[in-house]
Design a protein around this motif. Structure first.
Motif, short mmCIF file in Angstrom:
data_model
loop_
_atom_site.label_atom_id
_atom_site.label_comp_id
_atom_site.label_asym_id
_atom_site.label_seq_id
_atom_site.Cartn_x
_atom_site.Cartn_y
_atom_site.Cartn_z
N ASN A 101 0.84 -1.20 0.00
CA ASN A 101 0.00 0.00 0.00
C ASN A 101 0.89 1.25 0.00
O ASN A 101 2.09 1.17 0.25
N VAL A 146 2.12 4.13 1.75
CA VAL A 146 2.22 4.67 3.12
C VAL A 146 2.37 6.20 3.08
O VAL A 146 1.97 6.89 4.03
N ARG A 178 0.71 8.25 1.56
CA ARG A 178 -0.59 8.94 1.51
C ARG A 178 -1.30 8.97 2.86
O ARG A 178 -2.37 9.56 2.99
N MET A 179 -0.67 8.37 3.87
CA MET A 179 -1.32 8.37 5.19
C MET A 179 -1.21 9.73 5.84
O MET A 179 -0.18 10.39 5.79
N LYS A 180 -2.30 10.12 6.51
CA LYS A 180 -2.27 11.34 7.31
C LYS A 180 -1.76 10.99 8.71
O LYS A 180 -1.69 9.82 9.07
N GLN A 231 -3.43 8.32 11.26
CA GLN A 231 -4.29 7.50 10.42
C GLN A 231 -3.78 6.06 10.47
O GLN A 231 -2.59 5.82 10.70
N GLN A 290 -3.78 2.25 8.34
CA GLN A 290 -3.89 1.77 6.97
C GLN A 290 -3.71 0.25 6.93
O GLN A 290 -2.76 -0.28 7.50
N ASN A 305 -2.46 -2.95 5.20
CA ASN A 305 -1.32 -3.05 4.30
C ASN A 305 -0.81 -4.49 4.27
O ASN A 305 -1.21 -5.32 5.10
N TYR A 352 0.06 2.17 11.69
CA TYR A 352 -0.44 3.37 12.38
C TYR A 352 0.64 4.43 12.29
O TYR A 352 1.77 4.20 12.73
N GLN A 353 0.32 5.59 11.70
CA GLN A 353 1.33 6.66 11.61
C GLN A 353 1.19 7.55 12.85
O GLN A 353 0.24 8.33 12.96
N PHE A 368 -8.82 5.97 11.76
CA PHE A 368 -7.99 6.99 12.40
C PHE A 368 -7.86 6.61 13.87
O PHE A 368 -8.56 5.73 14.36
#
Lengths: 359, 146
Positions: free
Chosen positions: A71, A73, A75-77, A80, A82, A84, A100-101, A169
């Motif tokens: 995926n 990564v 583009r993650m805020k 957020q 994701q 993957n 998790y970012q 999120f």
């Protein structure tokens, strides 16, 4: 066998314990169907502390994450989550995970219990540049509060504004004075939260959530219900639908696979597979005759073997026998009727759209 | 847990009610509790032969499938038609409405190695004790860890 910090609590609650991925886990408390229904209609609380956590941080963290996963990564805020896939050189899936970012260049990856050591070794092998890796699995406990009443149960216990956390999120905050990562994620197909906390706080968090939620219909739920819930929603389970030899294109995970994001491990194989076409595909089956298809049962069409079942059960919500299966691509079309061999008997099954259940 | 007098019991947790040459067969309360919610039952056809100690059918919970073994050999006279549509009957009434098949026994000798209610109760207790011992060991370990 390994045990989560809640082992004693499960035993005292009368849970039936089973071995899962090297862990002694509760498979059920009151009964799988009862717990399943509780999650679909009210709420259930799962101990998923067996899941692993891997931390990647440092100036090279984003670059490493991009390299090892399918995926995008980048583009993650912030804060957020994701879904993957960690990929191998052959285009196969090392693990399916949630990123998790936490901050820029600081990621927590939630991985499958059965894979956490394999994943960590594999990430280490690919790490270069300025990154710091930590297998934090034993530091964290994880509880999943899932079901339509999850927000109502959790909100009185925390100052985190739950209605401001969108699906996929997360936020940091205290739940009854226990510091948690509160994520709006889950594996049941219902609204809900996954709470990550320090292992030593797990039992207090578990008790607090039950005390608050039981009057509203919350029930502790085990791995049995977790499996039937995820299967109705057609969420894959590593070791069944996914493994080192299945590709995301075969598994119906093209939406997770961002071939245009730039180089990543396995990308060349996937580009080639996309061009040449896949030979098998993961499909949903509904049985037309009595019986239940189980993992590893063989599929037939006109006497020829055309695939195998990866997971199957009787859906408590739909009241029908459902299954996920890999089927040869020329037979993998909707409404096609094939046969499942159940203990020597051929049973008709129809290919149906996924997921089986939508809330 | 109940183990009615007058029934014979197998090590695989089936019960048998013997009336003359006819044996009614089902699974015990202990067995249904170990399985959990039963959602599917597979039964033989009337007229089929069942062989002692071989599987004659299966019961499935949402989680898994378990074979049911014939405690005696014979020919199937009748199967419980209620079960295909209401498999949970076995959970609710394992010794009554949850019976599975009725067979005409070929050899009464088959009954010899089955247990009485008293013997079976001891057998189940032994199995539970084995589990409890593990638990006690676990708890002792837990104490040590503390």
């Amino acid at each position: 066998m390994k045990r989560t910090p809640l082992y004693g609590a499960h035993r005292r609650a009368g849970a039936k314990m089973v071995e899962f991925a090297g862990w002694e886990m509760p498979v059920q408390y009151s009964g799988v169907i009862d717990e399943h229904v509780a999650v679909r209609t009210r709420a259930g609380l799962f101990d998923v502390s067996h899941m692993g956590e891997i931390v990647i941080r440092g100036p090279g963290a984003l670059e490493l994450c991009q390299k090892i996963s399918a995926n995008d990564v980048s583009r993650m805020k912030l804060q957020q989550a994701q879904y993957n896939l960690l990929m191998n050189e052959k285009g196969g899936i090392v693990d399916d995970v949630i990123f998790y970012q936490i901050e820029p260049n600081h990621f927590l990856i939630c991985v499958n219990a059965s894979n956490s050591d394999k994943d960590f070794a594999w990430i280490e092998e690919h790490a270069e540049g300025n990154v710091e890796l930590e297998n934090a699995s034993s530091r964290y406990a994880q509880l999943a509060l899932q079901g339509p009443l999850a927000e109502k149960i959790l909100q009185p216990l925390t100052s985190v504004r739950l209605n401001e956390i969108a699906p996929f999120f997360f936020s940091f905050g205290e739940v009854s004075s226990i510091r948690c990562l509160v994520a709006r994620t889950g594996y049941t197909g219902e609204d809900g939260f996954e709470l990550y906390c320090d292992s030593v706080e797990a039992e207090r968090l578990w008790k607090t959530l039950l005390a608050s939620g039981v009057p509203m219909g919350l029930e502790p739920a085990g791995l049995g219900a977790r499996d039937t819930l995820r299967l109705e929603k057609a969420y894959p389970l590593y070791g069944h639908e996914l493994d080192d030899t299945t590709t995301p294109l075969e598994a119906g995970l093209e939406w997770v696979t961002k071939l245009a994001k730039g180089p990543f491990v396995g990308r060349e194989v996937l580009l080639k597979q996309k061009q040449e076409g896949i030979r098998r595909k993961l499909v949903g089956l509904e049985l037309l005759d009595p019986g239940i298809a189980r993992s590893e049962y063989t599929l037939f069409k006109n006497g020829r073997s055309v695939g195998r079942v990866t997971s199957g059960t009787k859906s408590p919500t739909l009241g029908k026998a459902i299954a996920l299966a890999y089927v040869a691509i020329d037979e993998a079309c909707l409404d096609n009727t094939i046969e499942v061999e159940i203990r020597g008997r051929k049973t008709r099954a129809k290919i149906v759209p996924l997921p089986f259940y939508r809330r | 847990m109940e183990f009615p007098e007058g029934l014979k019991y197998s090590k695989e947790h089936e019960w048998v009610l013997v009336e003359g040459n006819t044996a009614t067969i089902g699974i015990t309360e202990f067995a249904q509790e170990e399985l959990g919610d039963i959602v599917y039952v597979e039964l033989p056809e009337v007229g089929e032969k069942v062989v002692k100690d071989d599987p004659f059918g299966a019961v499935e919970s949402v989680k898994a499938v378990s074979d049911v073994y014939a405690p005696v050999g014979g020919t199937v006279l009748e199967v419980n038609d209620v079960l295909p549509d209401n498999p949970e009957t076995i959970n609710d009434d394992p010794y009554g409405d949850g019976w599975m098949i009725r067979v005409e026994m070929t050899d009464e000798e088959d009954l010899k190695d089955l247990m009485t209610a008293e013997e079976y109760a001891e057998y189940v207790e032994q199995q539970k004790e084995d589990e409890d011992e593990e638990e006690e060991e676990d708890e002792a370990e837990d104490e040590e860890e503390k």
